[in-house]
Design an enzyme around this catalytic site. Structure first.
Site, PDB file in Angstrom:
ATOM      1  N   CYS A  28       0.718  -1.237   0.041  1.00 25.82           N
ATOM      2  CA  CYS A  28      -0.168  -0.010  -0.167  1.00 25.82           C
ATOM      3  C   CYS A  28       0.761   1.316  -0.018  1.00 25.82           C
ATOM      4  O   CYS A  28       2.169   1.172  -0.062  1.00 25.82           O
ATOM      5  CB  CYS A  28      -0.912  -0.124   1.210  1.00 25.82           C
ATOM      6  SG  CYS A  28      -0.065   0.107   2.815  1.00 25.82           S
ATOM      7  N   SER A  29       0.279   2.354   0.244  1.00 27.44           N
ATOM      8  CA  SER A  29       1.375   3.428   0.238  1.00 27.44           C
ATOM      9  C   SER A  29       2.091   3.768   1.168  1.00 27.44           C
ATOM     10  O   SER A  29       3.351   3.841   0.957  1.00 27.44           O
ATOM     11  CB  SER A  29       0.451   4.624   0.339  1.00 27.44           C
ATOM     12  OG  SER A  29      -0.517   4.887  -0.729  1.00 27.44           O
TER      13      SER A  29
END
Length: 141
Positions: A101-102
């Protein structure tokens, strides 16, 4: 030592808060160590991809994915995760799957849902794409 005890007795609220924080750190550390979902560094992830045919699954938004993602990563949007639609990953069920994810915060939820769906070798990238980019590793568009 006497000063510490005196401080703890005179500042009971601060001492209680401090004790609670220490206890929570210990509990979280034990939970992470006992979890079947492991957190990988960028180096460990690279080894897993190269040596064991690991599959990278990017759980960021479509816009972020198109802006730049890890080479050969598969996109799995939040809409599919919320509906437990993992059909695009079925052929990789026996391979190690690494969720990205980020920043490494929301990947845990996706990894847990994959584990519940029967994927046995699920991991996540510690630090997410931010860690990958900070390490100077390649991305593609």
């Amino acid at each position: 030592m006497d000063q510490l005890i005196t401080f703890a007795m005179s500042q009971s609220l601060l001492s209680t808060i401090w004790l609670f924080i220490v206890l929570m750190i210990i509990v979280m550390t034990v939970r992470i160590q006992m979890s079947p979902i492991k957190q990988l560094s960028t180096q460990q992830m690279t080894f897993l991809i190269n040596r064991e045919s690991g599959v990278v699954v990017d759980s960021r938004s479509e816009k972020d994915f198109k802006a730049g993602h890890i080479v050969d990563a598969l996109h799995l949007g939040n809409d599919k995760v919320s509906k437990n639609e993992f059909s695009s990953l079925e052929k990789h069920k026996d391979n190690p799957i690494i969720i990205v994810c980020s920043a490494g915060m929301s990947a845990g939820k996706v990894a847990s849902q994959l584990a519940k769906a029967g994927f046995t070798r699920v991991s996540l990238l510690k630090g997410g794409m931010n860690a990958w980019l900070s390490a100077g590793l390649p991305v593609t568009k």
